[in-house]
Design a protein around this motif. Structure first.
Motif, PDB file in Angstrom:
ATOM      1  N   VAL A   1       0.840  -1.195   0.000  1.00 55.68           N
ATOM      2  CA  VAL A   1       0.000   0.000   0.000  1.00 55.68           C
ATOM      3  C   VAL A   1       0.877   1.248   0.000  1.00 55.68           C
ATOM      4  CG1 VAL A   1      -1.633   1.337   1.398  1.00 55.68           C
ATOM      5  CG2 VAL A   1      -1.922  -1.138   1.145  1.00 55.68           C
ATOM      6  N   LEU A   2       0.493   2.235  -0.806  1.00 59.69           N
ATOM      7  CA  LEU A   2       1.167   3.540  -0.841  1.00 59.69           C
ATOM      8  C   LEU A   2       0.104   4.618  -0.703  1.00 59.69           C
ATOM      9  CD1 LEU A   2       3.497   5.540  -1.358  1.00 59.69           C
ATOM     10  CD2 LEU A   2       3.153   5.160  -3.820  1.00 59.69           C
ATOM     11  N   LEU A   3       0.244   5.476   0.293  1.00 65.45           N
ATOM     12  CA  LEU A   3      -0.733   6.543   0.543  1.00 65.45           C
ATOM     13  C   LEU A   3      -0.024   7.870   0.752  1.00 65.45           C
ATOM     14  CD1 LEU A   3      -3.622   7.587   1.200  1.00 65.45           C
ATOM     15  CD2 LEU A   3      -3.167   6.972   3.583  1.00 65.45           C
ATOM     16  N   GLU A   4      -0.437   8.889  -0.008  1.00 63.05           N
ATOM     17  CA  GLU A   4       0.013  10.261   0.247  1.00 63.05           C
ATOM     18  C   GLU A   4      -0.832  10.813   1.385  1.00 63.05           C
ATOM     19  OE1 GLU A   4       0.842  14.494  -2.067  1.00 63.05           O
ATOM     20  OE2 GLU A   4      -0.423  12.974  -3.026  1.00 63.05           O
ATOM     21  N   ALA A   5      -0.175  11.346   2.409  1.00 62.57           N
ATOM     22  CA  ALA A   5      -0.836  11.600   3.693  1.00 62.57           C
ATOM     23  C   ALA A   5      -1.530  12.963   3.768  1.00 62.57           C
ATOM     24  CB  ALA A   5       0.185  11.467   4.825  1.00 62.57           C
ATOM     25  N   PHE A   6      -2.621  13.124   3.022  1.00 62.77           N
ATOM     26  CA  PHE A   6      -3.473  14.302   3.189  1.00 62.77           C
ATOM     27  C   PHE A   6      -4.487  13.992   4.288  1.00 62.77           C
ATOM     28  CE2 PHE A   6      -1.977  15.701  -1.038  1.00 62.77           C
ATOM     29  CZ  PHE A   6      -1.657  17.011  -0.699  1.00 62.77           C
ATOM     30  N   HIS A   7      -4.033  14.113   5.515  1.00 57.27           N
ATOM     31  CA  HIS A   7      -4.765  13.621   6.682  1.00 57.27           C
ATOM     32  C   HIS A   7      -6.120  14.277   6.877  1.00 57.27           C
ATOM     33  CE1 HIS A   7      -3.639  17.289   9.020  1.00 57.27           C
ATOM     34  NE2 HIS A   7      -2.597  17.260   8.218  1.00 57.27           N
ATOM     35  N   TYR A   8      -6.272  15.556   6.525  1.00 54.82           N
ATOM     36  CA  TYR A   8      -7.514  16.274   6.808  1.00 54.82           C
ATOM     37  C   TYR A   8      -8.714  15.615   6.117  1.00 54.82           C
ATOM     38  CZ  TYR A   8      -7.821  18.233   2.104  1.00 54.82           C
ATOM     39  OH  TYR A   8      -7.976  18.373   0.743  1.00 54.82           O
ATOM     40  N   ARG A   9      -8.457  14.949   4.982  1.00 55.29           N
ATOM     41  CA  ARG A   9      -9.542  14.378   4.188  1.00 55.29           C
ATOM     42  C   ARG A   9     -10.239  13.218   4.882  1.00 55.29           C
ATOM     43  NH1 ARG A   9      -7.160  14.217  -1.950  1.00 55.29           N
ATOM     44  NH2 ARG A   9      -8.877  12.733  -2.176  1.00 55.29           N
ATOM     45  N   PHE A  10      -9.581  12.601   5.858  1.00 58.33           N
ATOM     46  CA  PHE A  10     -10.113  11.393   6.486  1.00 58.33           C
ATOM     47  C   PHE A  10     -11.056  11.686   7.649  1.00 58.33           C
ATOM     48  CE2 PHE A  10      -6.361  10.224   4.201  1.00 58.33           C
ATOM     49  CZ  PHE A  10      -6.645   8.969   3.683  1.00 58.33           C
ATOM     50  N   HIS A  11     -11.118  12.944   8.078  1.00 62.72           N
ATOM     51  CA  HIS A  11     -11.936  13.290   9.243  1.00 62.72           C
ATOM     52  C   HIS A  11     -13.398  13.498   8.840  1.00 62.72           C
ATOM     53  CE1 HIS A  11     -13.289  15.374  12.880  1.00 62.72           C
ATOM     54  NE2 HIS A  11     -12.219  14.886  13.472  1.00 62.72           N
ATOM     55  N   PRO A  12     -14.346  13.075   9.675  1.00 67.04           N
ATOM     56  CA  PRO A  12     -15.764  13.282   9.358  1.00 67.04           C
ATOM     57  C   PRO A  12     -16.135  14.746   9.134  1.00 67.04           C
ATOM     58  CG  PRO A  12     -15.536  11.703  11.148  1.00 67.04           C
ATOM     59  CD  PRO A  12     -14.162  12.250  10.889  1.00 67.04           C
ATOM     60  N   ALA A  13     -15.431  15.678   9.757  1.00 68.67           N
ATOM     61  CA  ALA A  13     -15.754  17.092   9.560  1.00 68.67           C
ATOM     62  C   ALA A  13     -15.581  17.494   8.104  1.00 68.67           C
ATOM     63  CB  ALA A  13     -14.873  17.966  10.462  1.00 68.67           C
ATOM     64  N   TRP A  14     -14.467  17.075   7.491  1.00 67.04           N
ATOM     65  CA  TRP A  14     -14.235  17.426   6.088  1.00 67.04           C
ATOM     66  C   TRP A  14     -15.257  16.745   5.185  1.00 67.04           C
ATOM     67  CZ3 TRP A  14     -12.097  21.025   3.326  1.00 67.04           C
ATOM     68  CH2 TRP A  14     -11.948  20.830   1.947  1.00 67.04           C
TER      69      TRP A  14
END
Length: 428
Positions: free
Chosen positions: A144-157
């Protein structure tokens, strides 16, 4: 409200509750003794039963040893390559300078390790295309390779996006803006972010977030950079390589094929703007500003009857998308208008505010998440789900997304009159 916020900060950032580790937990190795890893991975891993931070390697082994002692990491390797060849390591977290992302992501995948890769994925679009279309990445069954745009994973976004794209009263995106600021003086003059040879600059840092936000809001790729301008470094940084090519702040406006426009503001050294004080007094003082995304939608006709039309125009704002677990707010305002021909018969506004620290009750994405989970904790959950082959929330950053992100970054630099960030000579 204050007590709840303090609890989220304490449990999510300061002292996450430890989880009992499973025997099949994913064992992470860290490439580099970075400042971001404690927030982005080490802390979130504490509360995850399927993640162990097992090793670290840095160019300076003494620094790596001190880092390992501070963060209770059991294994220290002398070189990056030694860490990759350690059979006890399952996954690699890469938070090296931007110009090293391409090389070490490829090396890690080649060594059979899953990769959580800090944004930006690469130095430029050419590297991103080479990385994400490489046979090591595209072959079935690869790590698995993931670019870490962390904000996208939160329910708020995701809730914010739903109010734009999924509600029956939401029209098409008309205008959007995304802004992020860091006070002047937080980043020191010798920081790697000011190094052109290391693929630095504001657009490669906060700018990647604001651009990613706009692309998510548009739900399509911008076809044109209408405008881009930057603020340079100034004389304190004159000893750095090509200081005239570094953006301390970037402003850019984009347009999509459908005619929507979006503006980003990314500033790593904002100053001035203090309320109630003359600007001449505060222009050299550190400035402040909330991370914010705002969207104006086209008017949408809800009902058409007997020569009258009922239409609504929506505006949605998300405050603090980068750290929503600390605090965030989604403002939704609908302006309703009833017209008879060209005449306005009646108009009124309906507005409400939302918060989304967890997935809604009844939502299939709802699992065992907690209100104090940070964006990084949600991201780690999805990374583990993908490695384990489980269905998660469905939020992901795929290869095509990462490539198009860097294409838009490069076009922004070109429009601003700056060089595209230099890439690596590494070949595998």
């Amino acid at each position: 409200m204050v007590f709840a916020a303090l609890n989220r900060i304490y449990a999510g950032i300061i002292n996450p509750p430890p989880a009992k580790k499973r025997d099949d937990a994913i064992r992470f190795g860290l490439l580099g003794a970075s400042n971001i890893a404690p927030i982005a991975l080490i802390g979130p891993a504490i509360s995850h039963s399927e993640v162990v931070i097992a090793g670290v390697a840095a160019r300076d082994k003494t620094r790596a040893e001190a880092y390992a002692k501070k963060h209770n990491i059991p294994i220290v390797h002398s070189t990056y390559e030694d860490l990759l060849q350690d059979p006890s390591i399952d996954a690699i977290y890469i938070a090296l300078p931007n110009n090293l992302h391409y090389e070490w992501a490829l090396r890690s995948i080649s060594a059979g390790k899953h990769v959580l890769l800090e944004k930006p994925s690469c130095s430029n679009a050419a590297e991103a295309r080479e990385l994400f279309t490489h046979p090591l990445i595209t072959t079935a069954g690869v790590p698995v390779l993931l670019e870490a745009f962390h904000y996208r994973f939160h329910p708020a976004w995701q809730t914010f996006l739903a109010r734009i794209h999924d509600d029956p009263e939401a029209g098409n995106v008309k205008n959007a803006s995304a802004q992020q600021y860091l006070p002047k003086g937080v980043i020191l003059n010798d920081d790697i972010r000011w190094r052109f040879d290391l693929a630095g600059g504001a657009m490669m840092d906060f700018g990647t977030y604001t651009l990613s936000c706009l692309r998510q809001i548009f739900k399509e790729e911008p076809t044109e950079v209408l405008h881009a301008s930057f603020r340079g470094l100034g004389t304190p940084h004159s000893s750095l390589p090509e200081p005239d090519q570094i953006d301390q702040a970037m402003s850019a406006t984009y347009r999509t094929a459908d005619g929507a426009t979006g503006t980003l503001q990314a500033d790593l050294a904002v100053s001035g703007g203090w309320p109630l004080l003359p600007s001449s007094w505060t222009r050299n003082f550190p400035g402040f500003g909330w991370p914010k995304c705002e969207v104006e939608l086209d008017e949408k006709v809800l009902k058409n009857w007997d020569g009258q039309v009922h239409a609504v125009q929506r505006t949605v704002i998300l405050w603090n998308h980068l750290a929503p677990s600390v605090y965030h707010r989604i403002d939704v305002e609908d302006t309703h208008t009833i017209r008879a021909g060209d005449q306005v018969v009646k108009t009124w506004k309906e507005s409400h505010q939302e918060k989304a620290y967890k997935w809604p009750i009844g939502d299939p994405r709802r699992n065992d998440e907690q209100e104090w989970w940070t964006t990084y904790r949600y991201q780690l959950q999805e990374f583990v789900n993908r490695v384990k082959g489980r269905v998660g929330s469905g939020v992901w950053v795929d290869a095509d997304d990462s490539i198009k992100q860097m294409e838009a970054v490069d076009e922004t630099y070109r429009k601003a009159g700056l060089k595209v960030r230099p890439g690596s000579d590494f070949k595998l």
